[in-house]
Design a protein around this motif. Structure first.
Motif, PDB file in Angstrom:
ATOM      1  N   ARG A  43       0.833  -1.205   0.000  1.00 27.18           N
ATOM      2  CA  ARG A  43       0.000   0.000   0.000  1.00 27.18           C
ATOM      3  C   ARG A  43       0.860   1.243   0.000  1.00 27.18           C
ATOM      4  NH1 ARG A  43      -2.236  -0.028   6.250  1.00 27.18           N
ATOM      5  NH2 ARG A  43      -0.234   0.508   7.218  1.00 27.18           N
ATOM      6  N   ASP A  44       0.248   2.347  -0.325  1.00 26.32           N
ATOM      7  CA  ASP A  44       0.871   3.669  -0.264  1.00 26.32           C
ATOM      8  C   ASP A  44       0.988   4.038   1.209  1.00 26.32           C
ATOM      9  OD1 ASP A  44       1.464   6.406  -0.266  1.00 26.32           O
ATOM     10  OD2 ASP A  44       0.135   6.836  -1.946  1.00 26.32           O
ATOM     11  N   SER A  45       2.190   4.359   1.672  1.00 20.33           N
ATOM     12  CA  SER A  45       2.394   4.660   3.091  1.00 20.33           C
ATOM     13  C   SER A  45       1.696   5.940   3.532  1.00 20.33           C
ATOM     14  CB  SER A  45       3.890   4.740   3.421  1.00 20.33           C
ATOM     15  OG  SER A  45       4.477   5.825   2.740  1.00 20.33           O
ATOM     16  N   LYS A  46       1.321   6.781   2.585  1.00 20.61           N
ATOM     17  CA  LYS A  46       0.613   8.016   2.929  1.00 20.61           C
ATOM     18  C   LYS A  46      -0.891   7.805   3.007  1.00 20.61           C
ATOM     19  CE  LYS A  46       2.325  10.034  -0.655  1.00 20.61           C
ATOM     20  NZ  LYS A  46       2.800   8.741  -1.117  1.00 20.61           N
ATOM     21  N   ALA A  47      -1.373   6.675   2.546  1.00 20.36           N
ATOM     22  CA  ALA A  47      -2.808   6.386   2.527  1.00 20.36           C
ATOM     23  C   ALA A  47      -3.060   5.048   3.219  1.00 20.36           C
ATOM     24  CB  ALA A  47      -3.322   6.368   1.097  1.00 20.36           C
ATOM     25  N   THR A  48      -2.740   4.982   4.506  1.00 19.97           N
ATOM     26  CA  THR A  48      -2.817   3.715   5.231  1.00 19.97           C
ATOM     27  C   THR A  48      -4.229   3.158   5.349  1.00 19.97           C
ATOM     28  OG1 THR A  48      -2.875   4.865   7.358  1.00 19.97           O
ATOM     29  CG2 THR A  48      -0.713   4.178   6.532  1.00 19.97           C
ATOM     30  N   ASP A  49      -5.240   3.982   5.177  1.00 18.27           N
ATOM     31  CA  ASP A  49      -6.619   3.495   5.196  1.00 18.27           C
ATOM     32  C   ASP A  49      -7.133   3.185   3.794  1.00 18.27           C
ATOM     33  OD1 ASP A  49      -6.813   3.715   7.950  1.00 18.27           O
ATOM     34  OD2 ASP A  49      -7.567   5.767   7.862  1.00 18.27           O
ATOM     35  N   GLY A  50      -6.292   3.372   2.805  1.00 15.33           N
ATOM     36  CA  GLY A  50      -6.686   3.151   1.423  1.00 15.33           C
ATOM     37  C   GLY A  50      -6.517   1.703   1.000  1.00 15.33           C
ATOM     38  N   PRO A  51      -6.685   1.448  -0.287  1.00 15.19           N
ATOM     39  CA  PRO A  51      -6.592   0.075  -0.794  1.00 15.19           C
ATOM     40  C   PRO A  51      -5.156  -0.444  -0.787  1.00 15.19           C
ATOM     41  CG  PRO A  51      -6.828   1.602  -2.606  1.00 15.19           C
ATOM     42  CD  PRO A  51      -6.968   2.411  -1.334  1.00 15.19           C
ATOM     43  N   ALA A  52      -5.056  -1.754  -0.820  1.00 15.38           N
ATOM     44  CA  ALA A  52      -3.754  -2.422  -0.915  1.00 15.38           C
ATOM     45  C   ALA A  52      -3.765  -3.329  -2.141  1.00 15.38           C
ATOM     46  CB  ALA A  52      -3.470  -3.249   0.342  1.00 15.38           C
ATOM     47  N   LEU A  53      -2.686  -3.350  -2.842  1.00 14.80           N
ATOM     48  CA  LEU A  53      -2.505  -4.265  -3.967  1.00 14.80           C
ATOM     49  C   LEU A  53      -1.908  -5.539  -3.385  1.00 14.80           C
ATOM     50  CD1 LEU A  53      -2.430  -4.715  -7.069  1.00 14.80           C
ATOM     51  CD2 LEU A  53      -0.122  -3.765  -7.013  1.00 14.80           C
ATOM     52  N   THR A  54      -2.439  -6.689  -3.741  1.00  9.48           N
ATOM     53  CA  THR A  54      -1.889  -7.938  -3.213  1.00  9.48           C
ATOM     54  C   THR A  54      -1.223  -8.728  -4.329  1.00  9.48           C
ATOM     55  OG1 THR A  54      -4.019  -9.055  -3.438  1.00  9.48           O
ATOM     56  CG2 THR A  54      -3.508  -8.100  -1.289  1.00  9.48           C
ATOM     57  N   PHE A  55      -0.065  -9.263  -4.015  1.00 11.39           N
ATOM     58  CA  PHE A  55       0.709 -10.075  -4.949  1.00 11.39           C
ATOM     59  C   PHE A  55       0.797 -11.500  -4.409  1.00 11.39           C
ATOM     60  CE2 PHE A  55       2.377  -5.834  -5.629  1.00 11.39           C
ATOM     61  CZ  PHE A  55       2.717  -5.777  -6.971  1.00 11.39           C
ATOM     62  N   SER A  56       0.876 -12.463  -5.296  1.00 14.78           N
ATOM     63  CA  SER A  56       1.269 -13.801  -4.867  1.00 14.78           C
ATOM     64  C   SER A  56       2.727 -13.686  -4.443  1.00 14.78           C
ATOM     65  CB  SER A  56       1.122 -14.800  -6.019  1.00 14.78           C
ATOM     66  OG  SER A  56       2.064 -14.497  -7.045  1.00 14.78           O
ATOM     67  N   PRO A  57       3.231 -14.581  -3.602  1.00 23.89           N
ATOM     68  CA  PRO A  57       4.653 -14.502  -3.235  1.00 23.89           C
ATOM     69  C   PRO A  57       5.570 -14.513  -4.459  1.00 23.89           C
ATOM     70  CG  PRO A  57       3.524 -15.973  -1.740  1.00 23.89           C
ATOM     71  CD  PRO A  57       2.539 -15.620  -2.831  1.00 23.89           C
ATOM     72  N   GLN A  58       5.244 -15.329  -5.468  1.00 20.11           N
ATOM     73  CA  GLN A  58       6.060 -15.389  -6.678  1.00 20.11           C
ATOM     74  C   GLN A  58       5.937 -14.098  -7.476  1.00 20.11           C
ATOM     75  OE1 GLN A  58       3.602 -17.581  -5.903  1.00 20.11           O
ATOM     76  NE2 GLN A  58       4.745 -19.400  -5.291  1.00 20.11           N
ATOM     77  N   GLY A  59       4.741 -13.542  -7.528  1.00 17.67           N
ATOM     78  CA  GLY A  59       4.525 -12.277  -8.238  1.00 17.67           C
ATOM     79  C   GLY A  59       5.294 -11.141  -7.596  1.00 17.67           C
ATOM     80  N   TRP A  60       5.325 -11.110  -6.263  1.00 20.30           N
ATOM     81  CA  TRP A  60       6.067 -10.064  -5.542  1.00 20.30           C
ATOM     82  C   TRP A  60       7.557 -10.183  -5.832  1.00 20.30           C
ATOM     83  CZ3 TRP A  60       5.728  -5.491  -3.850  1.00 20.30           C
ATOM     84  CH2 TRP A  60       6.612  -4.979  -2.907  1.00 20.30           C
TER      85      TRP A  60
END
Length: 74
Positions: A43-60
């Motif tokens: 997530r964006d550290s400035k928008a901690t209440d905002g959305p998060a993008l999730t990756f598979s471990p391999q994708g990350w």
């Protein structure tokens, strides 16, 4: 080949957020990733209440490697 990763609508309830060691200064380019989940939420550290993008471990791993090698364009 690129795949679309899912997003969550609210990253705040997730625990274990850690700011990137590359984040610093006031450039506004900071992100956080959370540990201890089946996926890797980011997530964006400035928008901690905002959305998060999730990756598979391999994708990350592939994303971080591509960033390190300059394979992504702005």
């Amino acid at each position: 080949m690129h795949t679309i990763e899912p997003t969550t609508t609210d990253g705040a309830p997730m625990a274990g957020w850690r700011k990137s060691s590359y984040s610093g200064g006031n450039q506004g380019e900071c992100l956080e990733a959370a540990r201890g989940h089946a996926t890797v939420p980011v997530r964006d550290s400035k928008a901690t209440d905002g959305p998060a993008l999730t990756f598979s471990p391999q994708g990350w791993t592939r994303f971080v490697t591509a960033v390190k090698h300059g394979e992504l364009s702005a």
